[in-house]
Design an enzyme around this catalytic site. Structure first.
Site, PDB file in Angstrom:
ATOM      1  N   GLU A 460      44.537  35.881  32.387  1.00  0.00           N
ATOM      2  CA  GLU A 460      45.932  35.943  32.684  1.00  0.00           C
ATOM      3  C   GLU A 460      46.909  35.273  31.832  1.00  0.00           C
ATOM      4  OE1 GLU A 460      46.295  34.394  36.779  1.00  0.00           O
ATOM      5  OE2 GLU A 460      45.049  35.845  37.576  1.00  0.00           O
ATOM      6  N   GLU A 535      38.293  38.665  38.732  1.00  0.00           N
ATOM      7  CA  GLU A 535      38.623  37.628  39.451  1.00  0.00           C
ATOM      8  C   GLU A 535      39.253  38.394  40.629  1.00  0.00           C
ATOM      9  OE1 GLU A 535      40.799  34.160  37.932  1.00  0.00           O
ATOM     10  OE2 GLU A 535      41.787  34.241  39.725  1.00  0.00           O
TER      11      GLU A 535
END
Ligand code: GAL
Length: 965
Positions: A460, A535
């Protein structure tokens, strides 16, 4: 309910009706080995044998886990007072303060590694929320090491598995390492700094744990293992063997072995490098040799290749391991070796069909995990890591993402052995040299592990949709490929998938964090780019709670609550299962972890995301994933438990999860209906509560294959202790978690008991406690812990040697529990000896040779660094004709005990006729020993040594100041 990530408030979007799911504890048909005979404790039945110890890969190293002294808080020496002191401050070996060789650490505490000092901290509202409201601060470690004189000329290394977080390391007063990440290992080449025999080596480490690399609990200190490694002068370097098997296009297998050696000697070394492949039984299948010349102080690489016909393959169900034994031979004699476990397996990510292991499609049934556990913080002994992996295996999990950092190497060794696939993740997204070195270290260390299937360069990153982000990933992926061309590279993106420039163009596999709604669009747009969920989920559950209470920071466990960016366990898995082109998923997270208490804040100190809680106790999510993921057993579970005093007649939502065809729910023998079982979503009922027995019966083709039941329990009458194992290894290292619960008069687990419990342990030591309650501020060290919704955990470390461990647990008003566990013989690891050193007397100045006996007050003038020599004890000085006299001077600040009570000054080697003055007073010196009176502050020591004519003289051995006691 849904959480808005921006303000982390629980919103009110609700699911339809009351058809909610939840936690369960199966009896007869539960998790294999789940303790059906112990009153439906939602934990596995104890194992009755010791697990096999991990094999020794590198025989040249011994454990440095023992003998460390620790000081919490910083120690800052005052700046140098004058020019002379400043001059000396700049010199090698002259570190000051707690890094100085002769610093008084006699009141520091003795600790063993792994050690996480943050785990002992109280929870403090003003401390960082993401780090779990625990102050971290700065700490110091020191250790003294004795090296055998026979090791002169060898390669001598200190190795640390990891240090959280910024570390400065001194050896013998010189800085030998700066390390800026809490996740990579640190290696110190002690060789040029080493002292031998009675001249001891002092290691000092300052750890600044204020530094943060993540947004989760990161711990503090030397939280992995440490090693002292002594290798032959020419030897394999650390992580210096690359031997990952390859399948050739013609179907044959080979093990290319590339061995990197270093030579600390003064001359080029001629060696032979020999690599053997051993089968799982340890039999040698083939051996290859190559000659190699290793120049002095340089590296050289030898390569051989071993072909293998038809090896047994490594897989998640049968993780068959071979061993590559690499040896270095000098004159035909083995001087160094490594044993590296390898697996024969192929892997492939397909843009249409997902992941393939050994040519077979395999959905990644994965979890993300951080490395901490209740009670111990990030300092997990192997046995606890293994136990956590067993918990994941029991759930049918086959893949793990080490979020968001390099795991401990022992974790990967266990994944190789237990059959897990690992997405191995780099911490800092940055291709600048310091950080690239961290990534390269990760690949070099881990590229032989069959468990590792994917390198992740980031998680991220806001730059993921930018030109700079692409250029950064391109360089990092390139660096990975240069070291390992066998595994794909991914990046865990959270958005920017459709930006005109984004990093999915420069990785092999696009990692999706969340954004499940974009899978199809991305696949349609980029039909050749493989995808995995890297994820997902981020659902919330408080273990054992079945109603949310936003004021008490409690979240229901019916799989209805998730972060706004995630989704429930069931819906998330459905999105992945419905799409063959999505390789699989990694649930955020396998276990709760300290810190990141999203969606809540203080006083919550841990996360709610786990499929299991901080202790590894299962939540509803555990049973949900068992139904999703277990294929080789029939499973069924019921959520919630069935003890609801005062709720008689009220509706209770019931969720049954099963992988069978149909399930029937029964209450007190009455059928509440038979339904076709949706393996992903489960079956839901609303049942008016009536005490008694609720039972789920799972059938396949009409035949009962599994059942699960809960009974309404009475009040708790006694405690119960259930170990993970009935035996422990008496190697001084073994640990295990022991579950404590309360049972009713019929011996049944009481799921609503919340009682204070105290423990008493003999033959072992408590290293931590927990109960999985993210809102509890009870200390995780000590000997007391309350049950939380029926459960608590005490983690014990066995003492060394054969014997018995006895644990007792007591709670007010209940019968105590007593548990005996056998400690079996198992050799302890080889530890570097623990020393309690006396104060070394250092910093000697030596006068020029003098023709006449000088006055003992003779000293160099202030600031004169050039007329008197700086000498280390241990060296004699040559004779000078007609000038037989020399003065030796130093000053010492006696350590506490001597300063208070006086002590003994001991010269372990003096050559010549020596007379001694202490603080200007002539002091008798008999056989090198003199009395040293009490007194703090700088104390002067002066020697006059008269050499015998034409003979060397001096302070030829270590000088020590010893306490009387
Ligand atoms: C993700 C992140 C994780 C964790 C998680 C919580 O975005 O990668 O580290 O913060 O969110 O939902």
């Amino acid at each position: 309910m849904i959480v808005d990530r921006r303000n982390l408030l629980i919103g009110s979007a609700s699911t339809a009706g009351l058809m909610l799911p939840g936690v369960a504890s199966a009896e007869a048909a539960g998790e294999s080995g789940r303790a059906s005979g112990v009153g439906a404790l939602p934990m596995p039945a104890p194992q009755t044998a010791l697990p096999e110890a991990l094999p020794i890969e590198d025989p040249s190293r011994i454990s440095l886990d023992l003998g460390w002294l620790f000081h919490e808080g910083d120690i800052v020496p005052p700046p140098p007072a004058d020019h002379h002191a400043t001059y000396l401050n700049a010199k090698a070996g002259n570190a000051r303060g707690a890094a100085a060789m002769d610093y008084d650490d006699s009141d520091w505490s003795r600790v063993r590694l792994p050690h996480d000092w943050a785990a002992s901290q109280p929870f403090v509202e003003t401390a960082n929320i993401s780090q779990g409201f625990r102050p971290r601060g700065v700490g110091w470690y020191r250790r003294t090491i004795r090296l055998d004189p026979a090791d002169r000329g060898k390669t001598i290394l200190l190795q640390f598995g990891a240090i959280a977080t910024h570390a400065t390391i001194w050896a013998n007063g010189s800085i030998v390492a700066h390390n800026w990440s809490g996740y990579n290992s640190v290696e110190v080449d002690l060789t040029p700094f080493a002292r031998f025999g009675d001249e001891l080596n002092v290691i000092a480490i300052r750890v600044d744990a204020e530094a943060m690399e993540g947004w989760w609990y990161e711990g503090a200190g030397l939280y992995r293992h440490a090693w002292l490694t002594v290798r032959a002068p020419v030897a394999l370097i650390t992580d210096g063997v690359h031997c990952d098997p390859r399948k050739d296009p013609d179907g044959g297998w080979r093990v290319p072995v590339e061995a990197t050696l270093f030579n600390v000697g003064r001359d080029p070394a001629q060696v032979e490098v020999q690599a053997s492949l051993l089968d799982p039984q340890g039999r040698t299948l083939a051996t290859r040799r190559a000659p190699l010349t290793v120049p002095a102080l340089e590296r050289a690489v030898a390569s051989v290749s071993i072909s293998v016909a038809d090896p047994a393959l490594w897989s998640v169900d049968q993780p068959t391991l071979y061993t590559v034994l690499t040896q270095v031979l000098v004159d035909g004699r083995v001087v160094d070796e490594r044993r590296i476990a390898v697996g024969f397996r192929t892997l492939r990510f397909d843009a249409d069909q997902g992941f393939f292991l050994n040519g077979q499609p395999l959905k990644l049934k994965g979890v993300c995990i951080h490395q901490d556990h209740a009670g111990v913080g990030v300092a997990l002994p192997e046995a606890l890591v293994r136990w956590r992996l067993e918990r994941l295996k029991a759930m049918g999990c086959n893949a793990i993402r080490s979020a968001h950092n390099a795991p401990a190497v022992e974790f990967l060794d266990l994944c190789d052995r237990m059959g897990f696939l690992v997405m191995n993740e780099n911490r800092v997204f940055n291709p600048a040299p310091d950080y690239m070195a961290q990534l390269e270290w990760l690949v070099r260390r881990d590229r032989n592990h069959p468990s590792v299937i994917l390198w992740s360069v980031f998680n991220e990153e806001p730059m993921q949709g930018s030109e700079a982000g692409v250029e950064m990933v391109r360089r990092m992926a390139h660096a990975v490929k240069a070291l390992d061309d066998a595994r794909p590279v991914t990046a865990a993106m959270n958005g920017a998938f459709f930006e005109p420039i984004n990093v999915s163009s420069v990785v092999d596999v696009t990692g999706f964090n969340y954004y499940q709604g974009d899978y199809d669009r991305f696949h349609a747009l980029h039909p050749t780019r493989p995808i995995t969920s890297s994820e997902d989920t981020s659902a919330f559950e408080t273990r054992g709670a079945f109603a949310s209470d936003s004021r008490a920071n409690v979240i229901t466990s019916y799989d209805t609550e998730a972060a706004s960016w995630g989704d429930t366990h069931r819906k998330t898995w459905k999105a992945i299962m419905d799409r063959p082109f999505v390789a699989g998923g990694f649930v955020w997270t396998g276990f709760d972890y300290h810190g990141e208490p999203t969606p809540h804040a203080w006083p919550t100190i841990a996360s709610f995301f786990g499929i299991m809680d901080l202790c590894g106790f299962p939540k509803t999510a555990f049973d949900i994933h068992r139904a999703h993921w277990v294929d080789d057993q029939d499973v069924v579970s019921i959520t919630p438990h069935w003890t609801w005093p005062g709720r008689e007649g009220q509706p209770v939502p019931v969720l049954v999860m099963s992988n069978a065809d149909e399930v029937e729910l029964k209450l007190n023998g009455r059928s509440l209906g038979v339904v076709a079982c949706d393996r992903i979503m489960g079956a839901e009922w609303t049942v008016p509560y009536e005490p008694g027995r609720i039972e789920a019966v799972a059938r396949r083709a009409g035949r009962v294959v599994a059942t699960a039941a809960h009974e309404t329990t009475g009040a708790p009458v006694r405690l119960r202790l259930t170990p993970a194992r009935t035996v422990m290894a008496g190697d001084g290292e073994d640990v295990q978690p022991i579950t404590v619960d309360a049972v009713d008069a019929a011996g049944r687990h009481v799921p609503i008991a919340n009682l204070p419990v105290t423990f008493d342990v003999a033959g072992a030591e408590i290293i931590g406690l927990g109960n999985g309650n993210p809102n509890s501020h009870e200390p995780e060290k000590g000997a007391a812990r309350s049950l939380f919704n029926g459960l608590a955990q005490v983690i014990v470390q066995a003492a060394a040697g054969k014997g018995r461990i006895v644990v007792t647990a007591s709670a007010p008003g209940l019968r105590p529990a007593r548990l005996a566990v056998e400690r079996l013989d198992r050799a302890a690891p080889r530890y570097a000896p623990v020393l309690v050193p006396a104060q070394p007397i250092l910093g000697w100045r030596r006068s020029p040779a003098l023709a006449q006996r000088p006055d003992p007050s003779l000293a160099p003038t202030d600031g004169d660094n050039n007329s008197w020599a700086f000498v280390r004890s241990g060296v004699a000085t040559g004779a000078e004709p007609m000038r037989n006299w020399r003065v030796y001077r130093t000053a010492v600040r006696p350590w506490r005990a001597v300063a208070q009570e006086g002590g003994v000054l001991q010269f372990e080697g003096l050559s010549g006729q020596a007379s001694l003055w202490i603080d200007g007073q002539a002091t008798p010196l008999i056989d090198g020993v003199a009395a040293f009176g009490p007194g703090a502050g700088d104390r002067r020591i002066t020697l006059i040594i008269e050499a015998a004519a034409a003979e060397a003289s001096g302070v030829t051995g270590p000088v020590k100041l010893k306490a009387r006691r």
